[in-house]
Design a protein around this motif. Structure first.
Motif, mmCIF file in Angstrom:
data_model
loop_
_atom_site.group_PDB
_atom_site.id
_atom_site.type_symbol
_atom_site.label_atom_id
_atom_site.label_comp_id
_atom_site.label_asym_id
_atom_site.label_seq_id
_atom_site.Cartn_x
_atom_site.Cartn_y
_atom_site.Cartn_z
ATOM 1 N N GLU A 1 0.814 -1.214 0.000
ATOM 2 C CA GLU A 1 0.000 0.000 0.000
ATOM 3 C C GLU A 1 0.852 1.270 0.000
ATOM 4 O OE1 GLU A 1 -2.898 -0.060 3.089
ATOM 5 O OE2 GLU A 1 -3.953 -1.814 2.287
ATOM 6 N N SER B 1 1.728 3.359 -3.721
ATOM 7 C CA SER B 1 0.939 4.501 -4.196
ATOM 8 C C SER B 1 1.206 5.762 -3.382
ATOM 9 C CB SER B 1 -0.561 4.168 -4.169
ATOM 10 O OG SER B 1 -0.989 3.877 -2.847
ATOM 11 N N LYS B 2 1.671 5.583 -2.143
ATOM 12 C CA LYS B 2 2.016 6.758 -1.328
ATOM 13 C C LYS B 2 3.287 7.434 -1.834
ATOM 14 C CE LYS B 2 -0.306 5.421 2.990
ATOM 15 N NZ LYS B 2 -1.209 4.452 2.402
ATOM 16 N N SER C 1 4.188 6.952 -5.411
ATOM 17 C CA SER C 1 3.896 7.322 -6.805
ATOM 18 C C SER C 1 2.859 8.433 -6.919
ATOM 19 C CB SER C 1 3.438 6.098 -7.587
ATOM 20 O OG SER C 1 2.200 5.621 -7.128
ATOM 21 N N ARG C 2 2.157 8.750 -5.856
ATOM 22 C CA ARG C 2 1.203 9.867 -5.933
ATOM 23 C C ARG C 2 1.922 11.187 -6.186
ATOM 24 N NH1 ARG C 2 -0.903 11.152 0.255
ATOM 25 N NH2 ARG C 2 1.153 11.358 1.231
ATOM 26 N N TYR C 3 3.228 11.218 -5.897
ATOM 27 C CA TYR C 3 4.016 12.425 -6.157
ATOM 28 C C TYR C 3 4.562 12.444 -7.583
ATOM 29 C CZ TYR C 3 3.872 13.351 -1.143
ATOM 30 O OH TYR C 3 3.451 13.616 0.137
ATOM 31 N N SER D 1 2.164 0.041 -14.410
ATOM 32 C CA SER D 1 1.895 -0.499 -13.074
ATOM 33 C C SER D 1 1.481 -1.954 -13.200
ATOM 34 C CB SER D 1 0.816 0.314 -12.352
ATOM 35 O OG SER D 1 -0.413 0.230 -13.045
ATOM 36 N N HIS E 1 5.140 0.470 -9.632
ATOM 37 C CA HIS E 1 4.744 1.638 -10.413
ATOM 38 C C HIS E 1 6.019 2.251 -10.990
ATOM 39 C CE1 HIS E 1 0.797 2.458 -7.943
ATOM 40 N NE2 HIS E 1 0.783 1.280 -8.568
ATOM 41 N N TYR F 1 9.233 11.600 -11.937
ATOM 42 C CA TYR F 1 9.133 12.630 -10.905
ATOM 43 C C TYR F 1 10.086 13.755 -11.285
ATOM 44 C CZ TYR F 1 9.540 15.071 -6.457
ATOM 45 O OH TYR F 1 9.552 16.039 -5.482
ATOM 46 N N ASP G 1 5.960 9.705 5.236
ATOM 47 C CA ASP G 1 5.737 10.605 4.102
ATOM 48 C C ASP G 1 6.852 11.643 4.005
ATOM 49 O OD1 ASP G 1 3.926 11.554 1.917
ATOM 50 O OD2 ASP G 1 3.919 13.362 3.146
#
Length: 289
Positions: free
Chosen positions: A39, A42-43, A45-47, A54, A63, A67, A276
């Motif tokens: 999980e 995605s924390k 790749s959200r950036y 994927s 992923h 960036y 994060d």
């Protein structure tokens, strides 16, 4: 000429992807961010500005994207050095073996692999909420009993000292991580030496219903001091990354979000926040260089 690797030794899926990771070479960037929790992919790749590919199979979620113009892959590994052995071997195969002919390539490709994960502190002065880069990884598991590798005098000394102090039947292994990546990503972080435990409960001295054989293992490890070489924190993968990285010829660094301190019995109130923060630190440093 290198020998062909048999089908039984390196398994390739019918679509041409590597067996466990379910990836083809074109799916992989030269810089890989590795996380334990699927999980958490995605924390990271959200950036990304863009995700180009994927895929998921078992605990391995991937992923690949960009960036700030830099192509990166973020992958989950699950927990433990057994998973890391699979992860590192198959990543290496993607870039250093021709999967069509099954013959190792003449020219070696070096990957940059950065673990971004959680960890516990074994020193009072390293509080929960800290971020730490691992200069050395020390394995309390036996993965390296199945491989031949060379260790420096300091690394051998550390292994023997831990074996003696914990009265173990085997010698732990100690391996230095990538100086190149430490110089790149370590600025602003604590620098430490990370112990990798082969479990979360007994091997880390936790008692639920079974009494651990070494209940004070964290205190004993924290008290080791070899000419100012001290152990700082513990988790479940770093030593496997460093040892396999050395054997396979890749640059590897472990970055740790310290979410607990076992000496003060403190647990951070915002574990997701510190993870994060470490993710953003890693991405920024990679994009700037």
């Amino acid at each position: 000429m290198s020998k062909r690797i048999p089908e039984s030794e390196l398994i390739i899926n019918p679509d041409g992807s590597i067996y466990h990771l379910n990836l083809k070479p074109e799916h992989l960037a030269s810089t890989v961010i590795a996380v334990g929790d699927p999980e958490r992919v995605s924390k990271v790749s959200r950036y990304f500005d863009e995700i180009e590919y994927s895929v998921s199979k078992r605990e391995f979620v991937t992923h690949t994207g960009y960036y700030k113009g830099k192509r990166l892959t973020v992958m989950s590994t699950g927990m433990g050095t057994d998973n890391i052995e699979i992860f590192m071997t198959e990543l290496d195969a993607l870039v250093n073996i021709d999967l069509r002919t099954r013959i190792p390539k003449e020219n070696h490709t070096t990957l940059n692999i950065i673990r971004v994960g959680t960890s516990g502190s074994m020193r009072k002065e390293i509080p929960a909420g800290s971020m730490l880069a691992s200069e050395y990884g020390i394995g309390l598991d036996t993965l390296m009993a199945f491989y031949n590798t060379e260790y420096s005098q300091l690394e051998q000394k550390v292994g023997r000292k831990i074996q003696e102090d914990l009265e173990l039947s085997f010698t732990p292994y100690c391996v230095k991580g990538s100086k190149k990546l430490l110089d790149l990503l370590g600025e602003g972080l604590l620098i430490g030496n990370t112990v990798t435990c082969p479990g979360f409960f007994g091997p880390q001295g936790r008692e639920v219903r079974i009494k651990p054989a070494i209940p004070d293992i964290i205190e004993k490890l924290g008290n080791i001091d070899l000419d100012s070489f001290k152990l700082t924190n513990f988790e479940m993968e770093t030593s496997g990354y460093y040892a396999m990285g050395r054997l396979l010829g890749h640059e590897v660094l472990s970055l740790n979000a310290i979410i607990a301190n076992r000496i003060t019995q403190e647990f951070t109130k915002d574990a997701y926040g510190i993870v994060d923060k470490l993710i953003q630190h890693t991405l920024k440093k990679l994009a700037d260089n």
